[in-house]
Design an enzyme around this catalytic site. Structure first.
Site, PDB file in Angstrom:
ATOM      1  N   ASP A  37       0.831  -1.208   0.000  1.00  0.00           N
ATOM      2  CA  ASP A  37       0.000   0.000   0.000  1.00  0.00           C
ATOM      3  C   ASP A  37       0.864   1.257   0.000  1.00  0.00           C
ATOM      4  OD1 ASP A  37      -2.058  -1.686   0.167  1.00  0.00           O
ATOM      5  OD2 ASP A  37      -2.868  -0.927   2.067  1.00  0.00           O
ATOM      6  N   SER A  38       1.953   1.236   0.790  1.00  0.00           N
ATOM      7  CA  SER A  38       2.731   2.477   0.883  1.00  0.00           C
ATOM      8  C   SER A  38       3.506   2.722  -0.414  1.00  0.00           C
ATOM      9  CB  SER A  38       3.646   2.484   2.103  1.00  0.00           C
ATOM     10  OG  SER A  38       4.649   1.558   1.941  1.00  0.00           O
ATOM     11  N   LYS A 119      -7.815   0.395  11.887  1.00  0.00           N
ATOM     12  CA  LYS A 119      -8.153   0.311  10.465  1.00  0.00           C
ATOM     13  C   LYS A 119      -7.937  -1.148  10.086  1.00  0.00           C
ATOM     14  CE  LYS A 119      -7.234   2.597   6.076  1.00  0.00           C
ATOM     15  NZ  LYS A 119      -7.345   1.403   5.277  1.00  0.00           N
ATOM     16  N   ARG A 140     -17.578  -2.182  -2.377  1.00  0.00           N
ATOM     17  CA  ARG A 140     -17.461  -0.752  -2.657  1.00  0.00           C
ATOM     18  C   ARG A 140     -17.448  -0.477  -4.165  1.00  0.00           C
ATOM     19  NH1 ARG A 140     -12.631   3.115  -0.612  1.00  0.00           N
ATOM     20  NH2 ARG A 140     -11.395   1.820  -1.987  1.00  0.00           N
ATOM     21  N   CYS A 408      26.298 -31.920   0.745  1.00  0.00           N
ATOM     22  CA  CYS A 408      26.173 -30.995   1.874  1.00  0.00           C
ATOM     23  C   CYS A 408      27.149 -29.835   1.677  1.00  0.00           C
ATOM     24  CB  CYS A 408      26.483 -31.739   3.168  1.00  0.00           C
ATOM     25  SG  CYS A 408      26.671 -30.635   4.564  1.00  0.00           S
ATOM     26  N   CYS A 432      28.915 -33.927  10.824  1.00  0.00           N
ATOM     27  CA  CYS A 432      28.934 -32.728   9.971  1.00  0.00           C
ATOM     28  C   CYS A 432      29.178 -31.496  10.853  1.00  0.00           C
ATOM     29  CB  CYS A 432      27.603 -32.610   9.239  1.00  0.00           C
ATOM     30  SG  CYS A 432      27.431 -31.046   8.369  1.00  0.00           S
TER      31      CYS A 432
HETATM   32  S1  IVH Z   1     -14.347   4.960   8.002  1.00  0.00           S
HETATM   33  C1  IVH Z   1     -15.487   7.609   4.010  1.00  0.00           C
HETATM   34  N1  IVH Z   1     -13.245   3.323   9.666  1.00  0.00           N
HETATM   35  O1  IVH Z   1     -10.441   1.841   4.977  1.00  0.00           O
HETATM   36  C2  IVH Z   1     -14.934   6.343   4.450  1.00  0.00           C
HETATM   37  N2  IVH Z   1     -12.887   2.936   7.349  1.00  0.00           N
HETATM   38  O2  IVH Z   1      -8.754   3.360   3.162  1.00  0.00           O
HETATM   39  C3  IVH Z   1     -15.175   6.147   5.885  1.00  0.00           C
HETATM   40  N3  IVH Z   1     -11.534   0.937   6.869  1.00  0.00           N
HETATM   41  O3  IVH Z   1     -12.889   2.429   2.563  1.00  0.00           O
HETATM   42  C4  IVH Z   1     -14.563   4.924   6.316  1.00  0.00           C
HETATM   43  N4  IVH Z   1     -11.237   0.331   8.947  1.00  0.00           N
HETATM   44  O4  IVH Z   1     -13.143   0.290   3.949  1.00  0.00           O
HETATM   45  C5  IVH Z   1     -13.417   3.644   8.368  1.00  0.00           C
HETATM   46  N5  IVH Z   1     -12.372   1.935  11.284  1.00  0.00           N
HETATM   47  C6  IVH Z   1     -12.529   2.238  10.001  1.00  0.00           C
HETATM   48  C7  IVH Z   1     -11.973   1.451   8.973  1.00  0.00           C
HETATM   49  C8  IVH Z   1     -12.167   1.849   7.656  1.00  0.00           C
HETATM   50  C9  IVH Z   1     -11.004   0.025   7.692  1.00  0.00           C
HETATM   51  C10 IVH Z   1     -11.436   0.936   5.405  1.00  0.00           C
HETATM   52  C11 IVH Z   1     -12.705   1.361   4.704  1.00  0.00           C
HETATM   53  C12 IVH Z   1     -12.281   2.490   3.807  1.00  0.00           C
HETATM   54  C13 IVH Z   1     -10.813   2.297   3.699  1.00  0.00           C
HETATM   55  C14 IVH Z   1     -10.102   3.576   3.347  1.00  0.00           C
END
Ligand code: IVH
Length: 677
Positions: A37-38, A119, A140, A408, A432
């Site tokens: 991701d980063s 998250k 989504r 080996c 060995c």
């Molecule tokens: S709030 C407007 N809370 O992270 C979006 N998202 O990178 C509000 N995600 O699309 C989302 N944990 O699917 C929110 N505690 C959390 C989350 C979270 C994972 C995901 C979510 C979002 C994505 C964004």
């Protein structure tokens, strides 16, 4: 600007757009990302910067102008009632503090609180309830339109099909994350590997792949879970705040995260961030950061949205656990049981804040499965304290196949191919030298006989000088043998001599682990030692005596029987007995394994418990308490008026926690604010 430079910029912008679109497809469509991701975010940031500085080349179709995602043609489509947006990211506490200050300023300091939630590294989904009945579930997708996965959503165990509370909104659209627990992910990957020869690169891909199955029955078997984090359209009910909304969801029967907190200051936010960074690896699900949100929905409304994300929330992303790099060389080594294992020497890369230059390759089957060879670009991952591993090849440079050696690499004797649970190549020469060296390194290590200060360099020199020829020689080494070694002075020598002497008193469980019995790790060593209590009893035990222990199956029992019957083993142990090594397991109570092998230091005045009580808790969970801070200290627990130990811990980058964080680590405290909920 010259034409030439403009052309270069245009080319770079085109390249970045194409790459971002390609990586979006790999991430969202194929569940098979090539970069972390980063790494993705830094490409996106570069493109954003270039587009900003060169408006001439801006385009409404640029991938950074849209919410990334994908709608597959294999599902029906569902239009979201309001767009499912993304979150802006920060990567440091400093950037997060800046965001906080900006929010406070924009709200004229009338803000009363923020929420912080983990998250979760899963896949976002929206659930629609009409009059309390689950009527639709969607991914989504591209943010506007998602895939209709209603039948699959119904198979996620902790999603209620009917909401049973009073005053239900007529229309209730919840949004959240579908994820898979770490242990279920591991099991799923083992099963998938057995049946298809392939694995999911990470738990997010596993959750996404499992949710988007054409056959919902497969989804049902995958042990998916869901947690709510936000909402879309709601008709017939109003909430004051994010925390009110979550509280209501809990009443409705949704499972919420334990690690959720309402904060009223930047300091509280920073403190919670620190706790979560430290406890990330102890959670049973993967998180890739924290989400901080303005709690009041009215204030959220005032702050509003950009076209991609809300202004009232930010994601603080943890350092990536995955990165791409080049595999320079495959090195083949002999382990202490003679197994020949390959490992990867990598172009150095930073991963979760640590520079990585080696990765494990497990065995030669793994090389074949990954189809990896020297020169290839690979995706690597580092989870917890585990050695980094190669997840997959992202760019194949070397078309040849890597071949296991015939001899080996240490003693050059022939290698035997053995079929255990997996194919193992083994050097069966009992003399060995590489095996003996490895065995010594293991024997003295922290979780085995714990001879502090007995490093690889000392072992290599003592082997070269023939001061150690059999295991028990360790216990006959003299002052003069050590003082001659590189970097050994009087103090170090005396400390090491003391550590060698103390190790003779190690409990039987440690000795069993140190002896390196095939298939017998630390946990089983403890179980056997507790059950049989002495080495004598183990020598006299039959296969049935072993299999009577619930944790021991036929493979382990056979391995134990073979080991204790072996003449060489008897010799090794008799020599250790003659050297004065303890062969008995003392009676102790062990309650847990959460802190297994972890080293703690306590400092300052604790307020919730005495030092002795803290000491007991740590030991009962398998940890150790020492009086001074060193590089080996895993955690320092800090009470009031802490002094020099805290200073040293800071210098050595030891994880610093207070009593509340200690409670979190021991699982004694749920961080939900009980007054609010
Ligand atoms: S709030 C407007 N809370 O992270 C979006 N998202 O990178 C509000 N995600 O699309 C989302 N944990 O699917 C929110 N505690 C959390 C989350 C979270 C994972 C995901 C979510 C979002 C994505 C964004």
């Amino acid at each position: 600007m010259t034409l030439m430079i403009m052309e270069n910029i245009q080319n770079r912008i085109d390249y970045l757009r194409k790459e971002l679109i390609r990586h979006n497809g790999l991430y969202y469509e194929s569940n098979n990302p090539e970069i972390s991701d980063s790494e993705y975010d830094s490409l996106a940031k570069e493109l954003e910067q270039l587009e900003k500085e060169n408006p001439l080349f801006a385009s409404p179709n640029s991938p950074i102008k849209k919410v990334s995602g994908f709608v597959s043609s294999s599902f029906e489509q569902i239009k979201h009632s309001s767009p499912m947006l993304s979150l802006d990211n920060t990567y440091s506490q400093k950037e997060t503090a800046k965001w906080y200050e900006r929010i406070e300023k924009n709200l004229n300091n009338k803000n009363t609180g923020f929420t912080i939630e983990p998250k979760i590294d899963g896949v976002s989904a929206s659930l629609t309830y009409i009059n309390g009945s689950l009527t639709a579930g969607a991914t989504r997708g591209d943010g506007e339109t998602g895939e209709d996965i209603t039948e699959n959503i119904k198979k996620v165990k902790n999603i209620p099909h009917k909401l049973k509370v009073d005053n239900l909104p007529y229309f209730f659209e919840l949004r959240g994350e579908v994820y898979i627990d770490k242990s279920d992910f591991r099991k799923l990957n083992e099963e998938i590997l057995r049946s298809t020869g392939q694995k999911f690169a990470n738990s997010r891909n596993a959750a996404s792949g499992s949710l988007r199955q054409k056959n919902p029955q497969i989804t049902a078997e995958r042990k998916l879970r869901f947690f709510v984090h936000s909402f879309g359209k709601i008709d017939g009910k109003q909430f004051e705040s994010q925390s009110d909304f979550l509280q209501y969801c809990r009443k409705c029967g949704f499972q919420l995260q334990d690690n959720f907190k309402i904060c009223h200051s930047l300091k509280e936010i920073m403190d919670f961030m620190k706790i979560m960074i430290n406890s990330r690896d102890l959670l049973h699900y993967e998180i890739d950061g924290l989400v901080i949100k303005v709690n009041s929905l009215q204030l959220q409304k005032e702050l509003g949205y950009t076209n991609k994300s809300p202004r009232w929330a930010i994601a603080f992303k943890f350092p990536a656990k995955q990165a791409t790099t080049k595999l320079n060389r495959i090195r083949v080594q002999v382990g202490r049981t003679g197994i020949i294992t390959p490992s990867a020497i990598l172009e150095s890369v930073t991963l979760a804040g640590v520079t990585i230059s080696h990765a494990t390759l497990h065995n030669f089957e793994e090389i074949e499965r990954l189809n990896v060879n020297e020169g290839d670009t690979v995706l690597i991952e580092r989870a917890g304290d585990v050695i980094p591993k190669i997840v997959k090849v992202v760019k194949k440079e070397n078309r040849g196949f890597f071949k296991p050696p015939h001899n080996c690499p240490s003693c050059n004797s022939g290698i035997v191919k053995e079929n255990e649970e997996e194919v193992a190549y083994r050097c069966i020469n009992p003399e060995c030298p590489a095996q003996f060296r490895r065995h010594l390194i293991h024997f003295v290590s922290r979780n085995a006989m714990n001879i502090d200060g007995f490093g690889k360099a000392a072992i290599d020199q003592l082997l070269d000088r023939k001061k150690i020829q059999i295991l028990a020689d360790i216990y006959y080494l003299k002052y003069d043998d050590f003082i001659e070694l590189d970097l050994f002075k009087e103090k170090k020598t005396n400390n090491l001599m003391k550590a060698v002497a103390v190790s003779k008193k190690c409990p039987l469980s440690k000795l069993l682990f140190a002896l390196g019995i095939r298939h017998i790790g630390e946990k089983v060593s403890k179980i056997i030692a507790k059950r049989f209590k002495s080495m004598d009893a183990l020598f006299n035990a039959s296969i049935e005596d072993f299999t009577r222990v619930p944790e021991i199956g036929s493979i382990l029992a056979l391995s134990l029987k073979e080991f204790f019957e072996n003449k060489t083993v008897r010799n090794v142990i008799n020599n250790l007995i003659a050297a004065g090594v303890n062969m008995i397991e003392p009676e102790t109570e062990q309650f847990g394994t959460q802190f297994d092998g972890k080293m703690f230091v306590l400092t300052g005045e604790l307020k919730n418990r005495t030092r002795e009580q803290a000491d007991k808790i740590i030991k009962s969970l398998g940890g150790k308490v020492t009086s001074s801070v060193s590089k080996k200290t895993d955690y320092i627990i800090v009470g009031a008026n802490a002094g020099s130990k805290l200073k040293k811990a800071k210098e050595l980058n030891v994880k610093i926690i207070d009593e509340t964080e200690f409670d979190v680590l021991t699982g004694k405290l749920s961080l939900i604010e009980s007054t609010k909920f």
